[in-house]
Scaffold this motif. Structure first.
Motif, mmCIF file in Angstrom:
data_model
loop_
_atom_site.group_PDB
_atom_site.id
_atom_site.type_symbol
_atom_site.label_atom_id
_atom_site.label_comp_id
_atom_site.label_asym_id
_atom_site.label_seq_id
_atom_site.Cartn_x
_atom_site.Cartn_y
_atom_site.Cartn_z
ATOM 1 N N SER A 1 0.837 -1.205 0.000
ATOM 2 C CA SER A 1 0.000 0.000 0.000
ATOM 3 C C SER A 1 0.869 1.252 0.000
ATOM 4 O O SER A 1 0.500 2.273 -0.566
ATOM 5 C CB SER A 1 -0.908 0.009 1.218
ATOM 6 N N MET A 2 2.029 1.173 0.624
ATOM 7 C CA MET A 2 2.896 2.346 0.675
ATOM 8 C C MET A 2 3.585 2.568 -0.666
ATOM 9 O O MET A 2 3.849 3.693 -1.056
ATOM 10 C CB MET A 2 3.928 2.183 1.779
ATOM 11 N N VAL A 3 3.871 1.457 -1.363
ATOM 12 C CA VAL A 3 4.494 1.588 -2.682
ATOM 13 C C VAL A 3 3.613 2.489 -3.533
ATOM 14 O O VAL A 3 4.075 3.399 -4.198
ATOM 15 C CB VAL A 3 4.635 0.208 -3.364
ATOM 16 N N LYS A 4 2.315 2.212 -3.468
ATOM 17 C CA LYS A 4 1.353 2.976 -4.248
ATOM 18 C C LYS A 4 1.416 4.459 -3.916
ATOM 19 O O LYS A 4 1.605 5.300 -4.769
ATOM 20 C CB LYS A 4 -0.052 2.484 -3.895
ATOM 21 N N GLU A 5 1.228 4.749 -2.617
ATOM 22 C CA GLU A 5 1.039 6.131 -2.233
ATOM 23 C C GLU A 5 2.303 6.964 -2.331
ATOM 24 O O GLU A 5 2.247 8.142 -2.599
ATOM 25 C CB GLU A 5 0.500 6.192 -0.805
ATOM 26 N N GLU A 6 3.442 6.330 -2.109
ATOM 27 C CA GLU A 6 4.678 7.100 -2.046
ATOM 28 C C GLU A 6 5.362 7.191 -3.390
ATOM 29 O O GLU A 6 6.384 7.815 -3.519
ATOM 30 C CB GLU A 6 5.647 6.457 -1.059
ATOM 31 N N SER A 7 4.824 6.499 -4.389
ATOM 32 C CA SER A 7 5.578 6.451 -5.631
ATOM 33 C C SER A 7 5.580 7.823 -6.282
ATOM 34 O O SER A 7 4.729 8.663 -6.025
ATOM 35 C CB SER A 7 4.978 5.418 -6.564
ATOM 36 N N LYS A 8 6.549 7.993 -7.141
ATOM 37 C CA LYS A 8 6.635 9.258 -7.857
ATOM 38 C C LYS A 8 5.796 9.173 -9.120
ATOM 39 O O LYS A 8 5.984 9.914 -10.063
ATOM 40 C CB LYS A 8 8.092 9.522 -8.204
ATOM 41 N N ALA A 9 4.856 8.190 -9.114
ATOM 42 C CA ALA A 9 4.066 7.942 -10.309
ATOM 43 C C ALA A 9 3.358 9.193 -10.793
ATOM 44 O O ALA A 9 2.928 10.030 -10.004
ATOM 45 C CB ALA A 9 3.042 6.853 -10.022
ATOM 46 N N ILE A 10 3.242 9.301 -12.113
ATOM 47 C CA ILE A 10 2.592 10.459 -12.725
ATOM 48 C C ILE A 10 1.518 9.951 -13.681
ATOM 49 O O ILE A 10 1.587 8.820 -14.139
ATOM 50 C CB ILE A 10 3.609 11.310 -13.513
ATOM 51 N N PRO A 11 0.528 10.777 -13.971
ATOM 52 C CA PRO A 11 -0.434 10.370 -14.998
ATOM 53 C C PRO A 11 0.285 10.186 -16.324
ATOM 54 O O PRO A 11 1.310 10.815 -16.583
ATOM 55 C CB PRO A 11 -1.390 11.551 -15.062
ATOM 56 N N VAL A 12 -0.235 9.342 -17.174
ATOM 57 C CA VAL A 12 0.376 9.127 -18.487
ATOM 58 C C VAL A 12 0.239 10.409 -19.310
ATOM 59 O O VAL A 12 -0.833 11.011 -19.339
ATOM 60 C CB VAL A 12 -0.340 7.963 -19.216
ATOM 61 N N PRO A 13 1.329 10.864 -19.950
ATOM 62 C CA PRO A 13 1.203 12.070 -20.786
ATOM 63 C C PRO A 13 0.304 11.797 -21.987
ATOM 64 O O PRO A 13 0.556 10.871 -22.756
ATOM 65 C CB PRO A 13 2.637 12.356 -21.225
ATOM 66 N N THR A 14 -0.754 12.579 -22.145
ATOM 67 C CA THR A 14 -1.737 12.289 -23.197
ATOM 68 C C THR A 14 -1.461 13.079 -24.473
ATOM 69 O O THR A 14 -2.254 13.054 -25.410
ATOM 70 C CB THR A 14 -3.151 12.646 -22.704
#
Length: 890
Positions: A276-289
């Motif tokens: 659950s922390m991997v999800k929240e802490e990731s530097k993930a960004i929305p896909v550039p459209t």
DNA sequence: CTGCGATCTTAA
DNA sequence: TCGTTAAGATCGCAGC
């Protein structure tokens, strides 16, 4: 956002988390609950308070200056528990990865660091929040410093301290000196508690004040005690007094967290199993459209075609009206070949009234343009669960994808065996992209036809994200598969299996609704009768299907002796009922009721519901990414557990019938598990038996009971068969005794004898378990992996379970590898020989075909060659055939 | 009402 | 507290 400086008492929260949270371990058995609890506190602080300035202080191992003043300081404390100690480095590592300033100094404690920083900063007029629940730190409170306990969410300022303790914060030290602190083994003045201290300090102002005025006090027990323990009181104060001269930054910049090292952080979270922390802490960004384009005209379609012409890989995702292939209609297709651009081609979007929207090409136009690529045997296609896209295109668009069909879901299944979710959005999140959820684009995800009503523009962004994400995953997993030596398995086994499974699902198998109808009536009649009889015998009505109510009847009302107990009550399973059958009429009737109820609900009623009204067939799903061993699984309906052992079960099998003028051919591997065991173990006796075509159970029985094969009874063979199976499962004497209803002692004698006969098997088992202990995983003959995180844990039950898995998985998994290879061989072989046999089912060691009777002999030849030659082992693979007008046996 | 764990049964 | 791998029905409880 505030400009307060938050100073966290790290060590105190480690202890609190350790004690407050139930033990938890990661997949490797390392305790993680203190880490988990600590990180939760820290993350909540970051989220709720968004502190601009923040630092965490920790204790260090070893003696501190207080021990020099008072050697017995904390002498009553037990040493840090081992399962906490191992977690400390991870906590410190995580705080570092989060790039939060982190202070620790040899010889002083976290409290002292906080005191030094709080004093230094507050003297500059900075606001300080001490994050702690420790009353010792309350003495730091002043007009610039407050203490906040996140567990209780309580802020203590001067007023709050005065209200609670009735003294000023700076007087707390003297209070504690008199009171002592049993948890730190600080003596204080014996017999002086909080109430007395409050009175003394309020009257005399300070410790010095108390002793200056002591002479004037009237004679009392208290006075006596204070006199006697003066030295102790002052010593206590020296011990408790915080140190204010620790080296800490004087500038605010020293308390400024930097951007986290997300890679390191996620790596740590993953190792700790904090998904659950991997999800929240990731530097993930929305896909550039930006590069996503709608394709709405012939010109635009042509430019897509031109683009794909130059591509080496085509990523595809289809949007449809249903997850169920048989009722799915195409709504749109998204494509991409690199991460620069992606296209969405809408073909089936509707307005609210159900009319097709404008601005969409004809489905036929689109497929004509794409067919050369989709049907190209050269151009690889890539998708996430591409079996679905293959099936939809074949079923509803008459387009059969060819060429390698790469699947990122399968890639992840092989590269990360044992991971819980293989969903596209979750995998992408771990590769730093946030995908739009399906629920975000469709209003009511449960209603049918929903994607058709999504706006075209929105559908474009959503669908293109999926191909983009799939390609991102492929770029990550393809090299990973190569690194892990899984690429061959992926390319040569799983990939070619995809269209074969899809075709099996599409083919389906005819089920006679009439036969089921009949059975249902008949079963229902008997069930009704049984229920009445049981209620009659019981003397009251109850739910026979409730183990709880049944337990009350059997073991409380009737007072029958109960067998083993489950977590929630008495066990009422068949084994228990069987033992009771001779004591009372009811248990036997319950057993019969159970058998029929199971058949009725699982195999008659639900099977009937799954018959496709158009084709009269049921279309199961063969799942390629579910099992831990590499087997397939089957669902909706599960075609791999259709009853066979009982007479009624066989009647259900009679409902499965071939198409007109066709017959079923079933081909099953004889003893494949034991043959694999013979190959792995190289046991001389086992190899010899199979190489000479012996009946292995009979041979085992003859040796075990020391009788000539001619004198064997069926009972002896049954026992031997049980042991042979048990061995494959890593069985113990307990398991065998249970299975055979014999004593544990007898069982262990059998096992001993077995290992004496097949010494190589025993050796093999030891070796597999030992190697698993070193590697942390086991592999099949084709190198498929299964992780065994528990193989070295202290917990005996869990470790032994892992050991049995270590023995079973290479055997079961290799058998699964073999039949997958056979399927890949047999389908093209039949085609090459112009045989019309269609593969319908795989049941772990068995393949079921549907074919014209006239082609039986030739088909059998082809199937035999393909299956027996699927993989070369040191023992022959043997296939047995059965032909029938239904799936019934015998 | 929905979701989830436990129990039980089916197959290999 | 004890032979592996699955899917699925049902019950019964917790939470909304």
């Amino acid at each position: 956002m505030t400009d307060e400086v938050y100073l966290v008492d790290g060590s105190a929260y480690i202890y609190r988390a350790y004690h407050a949270i139930a033990p938890l371990t990661n997949s490797e058995g390392m305790p993680t609950h203190a880490v988990f609890g600590f990180m939760n506190i820290l993350r909540r602080l970051l989220k709720d308070k968004k502190p601009q300035y923040l630092a965490v202080a920790f204790d260090m191992r070893g003696p501190v200056f207080r021990h020099d003043i008072y050697p017995n300081y904390k002498a009553n404390r037990p040493p840090m528990p081992e399962d906490l100690a191992v977690q400390i480095p991870y906590i410190k590592e995580l705080v570092r990865a989060m790039n939060i300033p982190c202070f620790e100094t040899q010889g002083i404690e976290a409290d002292d660091i906080i005191a030094s920083a709080a004093q230094l900063l507050s003297s500059q007029g900075k606001k300080v929040v001490v994050v702690s629940g420790d009353k010792d730190l309350l003495q730091l409170v002043n007009e610039h410093v407050v203490m906040w306990d996140p567990m209780k969410d309580k802020v203590m300022d001067i007023a709050a301290v005065e209200e609670k303790y009735h003294v000023k914060p700076e007087q707390l030290l003297d209070c504690y000196s008199l009171m002592g602190d049993s948890s730190d083994n600080v003596p204080g003045v014996p017999g002086v508690g909080p109430k007395t201290v409050e009175k003394l300090i309020n009257q005399y102002g300070s410790l010095e004040g108390v002793y200056e005025e002591l002479a004037g006090m009237k004679k009392s027990k208290l006075k006596e005690r204070l006199e006697e323990n003066k030295e102790k009181a002052f010593l206590s104060r020296d011990v408790i007094r915080l140190k204010y001269d620790a080296v800490v930054p004087a500038e605010l910049s020293g308390y400024l967290p930097q951007e986290a090292d997300y890679e390191k952080l996620n790596d740590l979270y993953t190792r700790l199993g904090f998904s659950s922390m991997v999800k929240e802490e990731s530097k993930a960004i929305p896909v550039p459209t930006k590069g996503f384009k709608l394709v709405q005209t012939v010109e635009e379609l042509n430019s897509v075609v031109e683009h794909i012409n130059k591509a080496a890989l085509l990523v595809i995702d289809t949007e449809t009206t249903s997850l169920d292939v048989s009722s799915a209609a195409l709504v749109g297709i998204s494509l991409c070949t690199d991460l620069e651009s992606a296209w969405y081609i809408p073909v089936g979007h509707c307005a609210e009234d159900g009319c097709l929207l404008e601005g969409q090409l004809q489905q036929a136009t689109v497929l004509d343009a794409l067919a050369p690529f989709l049907e190209s045997t050269e151009l690889p296609k890539l998708g996430h669960n591409i079996k679905y896209d293959y099936s939809v295109l074949k079923k509803s668009c008459n387009c059969t994808m060819q060429g390698p069909l790469y699947d990122t879901m399968i890639a992840a299944y092989l590269a990360q065996p044992g991971r819980r979710s293989l969903k596209l959005d979750e995998l992408c999140l771990e590769h730093d992209y946030i995908l739009t959820a399906f629920d975000q684009v469709v209003e009511d995800p449960k209603s049918e036809n929903c994607f058709a009503y999504v706006g075209i523009k929105q559908a474009c962004d959503y669908s293109c994200e999926d191909v983009y994400g799939t390609l991102v995953l492929w770029q990550a997993y393809e090299p990973l598969l190569k690194e892990m030596d899984q690429y061959k398995l992926f390319l040569d086994v799983e990939t070619p299996l995809i269209p074969i499974l899809a075709d099996m699902e599409l083919a389906g198998i005819t089920v006679s609704g009439k036969v089921l109808e009949h059975l249902e009536e008949e079963f229902q009649e008997e069930l009704d009768t049984l229920r009445e009889e049981i209620h009659e015998l019981a003397g009251y009505s109850f739910n026979i299907q409730s183990p709880k109510q049944l337990g009350v009847l059997l073991f409380e009302e009737l007072g029958l002796p109960h067998g083993r107990k489950t977590k929630t009550g008495y066990s009422t399973d068949m084994k228990v009922l069987e033992k009771l059958a001779h004591r009372h009429e009811i248990p036997a009737k319950i057993m019969r009721y159970r058998i029929l109820a199971k058949l009725q609900s699982t195999y008659v009623k639900s099977l009937k519901k799954l018959i496709n009204p158009e084709s009269g067939r049921v279309h199961t799903s063969f799942n390629q990414t579910v099992t831990a061993t590499g087997r397939l699984s089957s669902s909706n309906p599960n075609m791999q557990n259709i009853p066979i052992r009982t007479r009624e079960g066989n009647r259900i099998r009679k409902a499965f019938i071939p198409r007109e003028n066709l017959v079923f051919l079933s081909a099953d591997y004889s003893q494949i598990d034991l043959r694999v065991l013979a190959h792995f173990s190289q046991d001389a006796a086992l190899l010899h038996a199979f190489q000479n075509g012996e009946d292995i159970h009979a041979r085992t029985a003859a040796e075990l009971f020391s009788v000539s094969p001619l004198l064997l009874t069926s009972e002896m063979r049954r026992v031997a068969k049980s042991i042979n199976f048990g061995i494959v499962y890593g069985m113990s004497s307990f398991g065998l005794s249970n299975q055979l209803n014999i004593s544990r002692k007898e069982a262990s004698i059998f096992i001993e004898k077995y290992f004496h006969l097949y010494g190589g098997v025993k050796e093999f088992m030891g070796k597999v378990v030992a190697q698993a202990g070193i590697d942390g995983y086991v592999t099949t003959l084709l190198n498929r992996r299964r992780m065994l995180p528990d193989i070295n844990v202290k917990n005996k039950t869990r470790r032994e379970f892992a050991e049995r898995t270590a023995i079973n998985t290479p055997i079961q998994g290799t058998a699964a590898d073999i039949i997958k290879l056979a399927m890949i061989k047999v389908v093209p072989a039949l085609q090459k020989e112009n045989l019309s046999a269609r593969l319908l089912l795989q049941i772990h060691d068995e393949l079921v075909f549907e074919l014209p009777e006239s082609e039986l002999a030739e088909t059998q030849k082809v199937v035999k060659v393909a299956m027996e030659g699927a993989l070369k082992l040191d023992v022959p693979l043997v296939v047995n055939f059965e032909v029938g007008k239904s799936l019934a046996k015998g």
